[in-house]
Design an enzyme around this catalytic site. Sequence first.
Site, PDB file in Angstrom:
ATOM      1  N   ARG A  70       0.819  -1.217   0.000  1.00  0.00           N
ATOM      2  CA  ARG A  70       0.000   0.000   0.000  1.00  0.00           C
ATOM      3  C   ARG A  70       0.849   1.262   0.000  1.00  0.00           C
ATOM      4  O   ARG A  70       0.429   2.292  -0.513  1.00  0.00           O
ATOM      5  CB  ARG A  70      -0.992  -0.014   1.165  1.00  0.00           C
ATOM      6  CG  ARG A  70      -2.112  -1.038   0.968  1.00  0.00           C
ATOM      7  CD  ARG A  70      -3.092  -1.069   2.127  1.00  0.00           C
ATOM      8  NE  ARG A  70      -2.451  -1.359   3.394  1.00  0.00           N
ATOM      9  CZ  ARG A  70      -2.253  -2.579   3.887  1.00  0.00           C
ATOM     10  NH1 ARG A  70      -2.647  -3.633   3.216  1.00  0.00           N
ATOM     11  NH2 ARG A  70      -1.663  -2.747   5.049  1.00  0.00           N
ATOM     12  N   GLU A 115       5.919 -10.820  14.762  1.00  0.00           N
ATOM     13  CA  GLU A 115       5.383 -11.381  15.995  1.00  0.00           C
ATOM     14  C   GLU A 115       5.770 -12.852  16.129  1.00  0.00           C
ATOM     15  O   GLU A 115       6.142 -13.312  17.205  1.00  0.00           O
ATOM     16  CB  GLU A 115       3.850 -11.226  16.022  1.00  0.00           C
ATOM     17  CG  GLU A 115       3.236 -11.613  17.333  1.00  0.00           C
ATOM     18  CD  GLU A 115       1.758 -11.327  17.379  1.00  0.00           C
ATOM     19  OE1 GLU A 115       1.131 -11.740  18.365  1.00  0.00           O
ATOM     20  OE2 GLU A 115       1.216 -10.705  16.442  1.00  0.00           O
TER      21      GLU A 115
END
Length: 182
Positions: free
Chosen positions: A66, A103
């Site tokens: 994006r 993560e």
Amino acid sequence: MSAPAELRELLLSKIADVPDYPQAGVVFKDITPLLADPDAFGQLTDALAGVCAEFGATKIVALEARGFILAAPVAVKAGVGFVPVRKAGKLPGATLGQSYALEYGHATIEIHADALAPGDRVLVIDDVLATGGTAEASLTLIRRSGAEVAGVAVLLELGFLDGREKLAAGLDGAPLEALITV
């Protein structure tokens, strides 16, 4: 620093919240309605081009995917070069890569080895600043290439994820501009 109230409200009105995407408990910020609105997208492009000029950038680095959509028209409007930062293995030829922690695991981003040079002042543009991992890796790539970090600009900062704090050391005094912070 943030966008003027009128611009902030326009941009926020074009960002849709998508609950439980990509997983339960996450509220995804969907910018596709903003991109579909030529007035809102134009005003966003103008605002980011203003940041580019204010920071004295000579090149823009954008994060996949994006960030590409936001940064390419900004580079054209500002009259500066555009350098895509891609996921590993997506660019042909010689590249510089930088790994960073996710993560659960690691990822690597790359730029063309000759895309940046000493003397370039580079603005990083992305749609959202969340935890700051990808942005931090891009700052490292910029410096490894010999270029200078002019700053980071994002449409939306998710303040509750503390990405700004994670980026502070990597910014090394360079500014971070979020048009909207939630």
